[in-house]
Design an enzyme around this catalytic site. Structure first.
Site, PDB file in Angstrom:
ATOM      1  N   ASP A   3     -11.419  -6.108  -4.226  1.00 51.48           N
ATOM      2  CA  ASP A   3     -12.086  -5.377  -5.304  1.00 51.48           C
ATOM      3  C   ASP A   3     -12.539  -6.535  -6.417  1.00 51.48           C
ATOM      4  O   ASP A   3     -11.593  -7.275  -6.594  1.00 51.48           O
ATOM      5  CB  ASP A   3     -10.800  -4.447  -5.950  1.00 51.48           C
ATOM      6  CG  ASP A   3     -10.260  -3.424  -5.057  1.00 51.48           C
ATOM      7  OD1 ASP A   3     -11.310  -3.173  -4.105  1.00 51.48           O
ATOM      8  OD2 ASP A   3      -9.316  -2.759  -4.958  1.00 51.48           O
TER       9      ASP A   3
ATOM     10  N   GLU B 281     -17.130   3.294  -5.038  1.00 49.88           N
ATOM     11  CA  GLU B 281     -16.228   2.092  -5.634  1.00 49.88           C
ATOM     12  C   GLU B 281     -17.443   1.096  -5.598  1.00 49.88           C
ATOM     13  O   GLU B 281     -17.251   0.519  -4.853  1.00 49.88           O
ATOM     14  CB  GLU B 281     -15.241   1.848  -4.817  1.00 49.88           C
ATOM     15  CG  GLU B 281     -14.056   2.852  -4.992  1.00 49.88           C
ATOM     16  CD  GLU B 281     -12.625   2.512  -4.231  1.00 49.88           C
ATOM     17  OE1 GLU B 281     -12.575   1.304  -3.817  1.00 49.88           O
ATOM     18  OE2 GLU B 281     -11.765   3.107  -4.180  1.00 49.88           O
TER      19      GLU B 281
ATOM     20  N   GLN C 155       0.809  -1.238  -0.012  1.00 54.30           N
ATOM     21  CA  GLN C 155      -0.025   0.024   0.075  1.00 54.30           C
ATOM     22  C   GLN C 155       0.810   1.374   0.024  1.00 54.30           C
ATOM     23  O   GLN C 155       0.395   2.234  -0.622  1.00 54.30           O
ATOM     24  CB  GLN C 155      -0.893  -0.017   1.159  1.00 54.30           C
ATOM     25  CG  GLN C 155      -1.805   1.021   1.096  1.00 54.30           C
ATOM     26  CD  GLN C 155      -3.049   0.985   0.016  1.00 54.30           C
ATOM     27  OE1 GLN C 155      -3.176  -0.282  -0.435  1.00 54.30           O
ATOM     28  NE2 GLN C 155      -3.706   1.905  -0.453  1.00 54.30           N
TER      29      GLN C 155
END
Ligand SMILES: [Zn+2]
Length: 395
Positions: free
Chosen positions: A316, A359, A281
């Site tokens: 995701d 998202e 990240q």
């Protein structure tokens, strides 16, 4: 001879009188005839007159009296009657018995998910005419970790030995859509730090923040520095790149159910990016900052330690692109993910609450208790709004 004849006549008359007298008296003595069966059911309503089959030459004076049928066992009953204006009393032994079996109220079929614990007696009620408390047993073997249909029995027996056995089926299944994908358990040792503005308790456990068993990772609440999730489908230990299977076991199994159901409908969903360690990240975020600047990067990427991807509770799907929302897959996910305990973590129009733009591809596992509430009939509520917390960097 004459005298002898007279004597005979008197003798016959005398004998007839005696016989008549005896017959008369015998008749008088056969006063009350009882029922043949003197066993009576416990707690039943029985009057004195119910135990008398017949009565002659007398009047029962307490025939409207009820028997006391509260206790099991023998008891003596007093019968009072009048005969030729005279009061008499006689006694009789009867027996209070229990011949009725308990009645069990239960569900004929119970369905649970594999691994879900169940108290089979939770909704079972048993009653008995005796009024006594009766314990119900479950007969038969089952394994909540094995998919199958188990034929089991409830058994209840009262103190008189009357037994009731009822059959029921426990179905252990791999999929019950929309029911009971569980909340995760908060690790032990947490301490209460504050209350949110909606009244939820905020706990700190080993440097990370939990609210109502939900591990929080957003702009306000970072994870413990270097946090690595445990209990994951594939171990997250030492993982340096994104890992689609280093997802919490419960969440990953819910995902497999969801994927299977989507596949059955001809939809193709997959995990594009699952667990991301803090070091990854950090690299991603720094690249975004270098490319778009810090302000812009903060709207779509998390700073290291603040990313939900580090929790192992989110992923995701498919293409990380706004176009996903209007694909068949994106629409189905938006309408059905909550049934498996997932939420759209950054819903459309909730940027001010979540700190991130919409998202459609980012799912977070919270369990069905909460996902149903946040789904809100399709008008997604954000986690921040529901708990009453912020998502803002301090600087
Ligand atoms: Zn994401």
């Amino acid at each position: 001879m004459r005298i002898k004849k007279k004597v005979w006549i008197w003798l016959v008359v005398f004998l007839l009188l005696i016989v008549g007298y005896i017959i008369f008296f015998r008749k008088e003595k056969e006063l009350i005839i009882w029922q043949e069966n003197l066993n009576f059911e416990i707690k039943s309503e029985i009057k004195i007159k119910d135990i008398i089959k017949d009565s002659k030459n007398c009047t029962i004076t307490n025939e409207e009296e009820y028997l006391n049928t509260d206790q099991l066992g023998e008891q003596k009953i007093k019968i009072r009657y009048k005969q030729k204006e005279k009061e008499h009393e006689t006694e009789l032994t009867i027996k209070i018995v229990d011949t009725e079996s308990p009645v069990i109220n239960y569900e004929k079929e119970i369905e649970i998910n594999v691994g879900e614990s169940i108290d089979l007696l939770k909704d079972v009620k048993v009653t008995d005419n005796s009024g006594e408390e009766i314990i119900v047993k479950v007969n038969g073997e089952y394994d909540i970790n094995k998919e199958d249909k188990y034929n089991l029995q409830y058994e209840a027996e009262d103190s008189s030995g009357n037994k009731t056995v009822e059959e029921f089926t426990l179905i252990v299944t791999k999929k019950i859509i929309g029911t009971n994908y569980p909340k995760l358990i908060v690790p032990e040792g947490g301490k209460e730090v504050s209350k949110t503005e909606k009244g939820f308790t905020v706990y700190e456990v080993d440097g990370s923040t939990y609210i109502d068993s939900i591990l929080i990772a957003n702009k306000t609440y970072p994870l413990k520095n270097g946090y690595v999730p445990t209990d994951t489908y594939t171990s997250a230990d030492g993982v340096t790149s994104q890992c689609a299977t280093c997802i919490n076991n419960v969440a990953y199994n819910a995902w497999l159910d969801m994927k299977r159901d989507a596949t059955a409908l001809g939809l193709n969903i997959w995990i594009q990016s699952g667990y991301r360690p803090q070091s990854l990240q950090e690299r991603l975020y720094n690249d975004y900052v270098a490319r778009d600047g810090k302000n812009a990067a903060d709207t779509y990427s998390s700073r290291p330690g603040h990313s939900e991807h580090q929790t192992g509770l989110c992923f995701d799907l498919n293409s990380i692109s706004d176009a996903f929302a209007s694909t068949n897959e994106g629409r189905w996910v938006n309408e059905n993910a909550y049934r498996y305990g997932f939420i759209i973590r950054f819903p459309n129009g909730k940027e001010n609450e979540t700190g991130y733009k919409y998202e459609s591809w980012h799912l977070r596992y919270v369990g069905t208790d909460l996902s149903y509430k946040l789904y809100n009939e399709g008008n997604w509520i954000s986690l921040e709004e529901y708990f009453g917390i912020t998502s803002e960097y301090k600087n």
